[in-house]
Design an enzyme around this catalytic site. Structure first.
Site: not given
Ligand code: BG6
Length: 333
Positions: A193, A298
């Protein structure tokens, strides 16, 4: 039946070998290529002390990647680095589920958004090579809270994840290997991510996504991307599915390539920017104008699950390089 004791022994042995190897190198090299303090591991490139990568053991989350002094990743000023919640920024690791599972009958359904890898403290195995400085981290049931394990198949799955991080002069490679040493087959998603730092999101472009099928998480619709380059003017949350791994995604600003994102065995790519309203709702997203300086690209395996039977292994890598020429790649059918 899986013999828990044998497995633990093998894992410990693996750790000892790597740590011994790591010490040998740190004693002989002039620049300390790898520094291990209690909560973080820092790799410095032997040819440039300003090229480094910092990994928090919590989540094995890369929190900084500097190339000749320039930071390439975005880390929220409000990110919690004390293990109280997943890190907002850097490279959080998503396993065994991407997002929140909607199918109630799937074993990942009870898990929280993005699973438990990003909120477990990984075991630092040590250094495997001195140049390029390369380290490994491991996550297996021993490192995961019993509460989290219970949420995934009531704790019946066994898994060994080995994360390898390697720092070259202009390149950062993060590789994951997932092994199923247990008796129960399991299904999982994997995702790096990665939060990239950009000077201004309204001038940022991501290329080579044209003609790719994507699932727009905001519209809950699937369509084919028709933009030759993706640009950002509002909240953006798309999963590009099964993109040939010969495609390189480039993050471009004013005609200059900031970073190239290449993938090995990771067919999908999520592109995300929360924009104003969504980032405002995230307490750990600071400053509130931070959405202007980040974009997530990501690489992962998230549009469907990887299935691992007893004894099987799967691996995938994200390869990030700095700068270079713009490469326009049309679709390969
Ligand atoms: O707030 P988190 O759980 O770290 O997620 C962040 C984002 O992560 C991304 O990978 C998703 O596509 C989004 O929908 C999400 O909001």
């Amino acid at each position: 039946m899986y013999n828990g004791r044998t497995l633990v022994h093998e894992r410990t042995l693996n750790k000892q070998l790597l740590v011994v190897f790591g010490k040998k190198y740190s004693q002989s090299s002039k620049i300390m290529a790898v520094e291990d303090n209690d909560s973080q591991v820092v790799l410095t490139h032997p040819s440039n002390p300003e090229t480094s990568v910092t990994i928090l053991k919590y989540g094995a989350n890369v929190i900084s990647w500097k190339n000749k002094g320039t930071e390439l990743l975005w880390l929220s000023e409000g990110a919690k680095l004390d293990g109280s919640k997943p890190v907002r920024g850097g490279i959080p690791l998503v396993f065994p589920v991407f997002g929140k599972q909607k199918n109630e009958s799937h074993p990942t359904f009870p898990l929280p958004q993005h699973g438990f890898a990003r909120n477990s403290t990984w075991e630092f195995l040590g250094q495997t090579t001195a140049n390029p400085p390369t380290v490994q981290f491991a996550l297996s049931p021993e490192q995961v809270s019993s509460e989290s394990l219970q949420l995934w198949g009531k704790g019946k799955y066994d898994f060994t994840l080995i994360l390898t991080i390697s720092l070259e002069e202009e390149k950062l490679t993060t590789s994951i290997e997932v092994e199923n040493p247990g008796a129960e087959e399991f299904e999982f998603n994997w995702l790096f991510h990665t939060y990239f730092r950009v000077p201004d999101i309204t001038d940022t472009l991501v290329n080579n996504l044209i003609d790719q099928k994507c699932f727009d998480q905001l519209l809950a619709e699937e369509y084919v991307e028709k933009s030759p380059v993706v640009s950002f003017h509002e909240e953006f949350d798309r999963v590009y599915k099964k993109v040939d791994t010969s495609k390189i995604f480039q993050i471009i600003e004013f005609g200059k390539v900031l970073v190239n994102v290449e993938r090995v065995n990771l067919p999908d790519a999520v592109v995300w920017n929360p924009w104003i309203k969504k980032s405002d709702g995230m307490a750990d997203f600071l400053p509130k104008t931070g959405y202007l300086n980040m974009v997530c690209v990501e690489p992962g395996h998230v549009s469907d699950f990887v299935t691992l039977k007893k004894g099987e292994k799967w691996s995938g890598s994200q390869v990030l390089t700095v700068g270079g020429e713009i490469k326009v790649q049309t679709n390969i059918y």
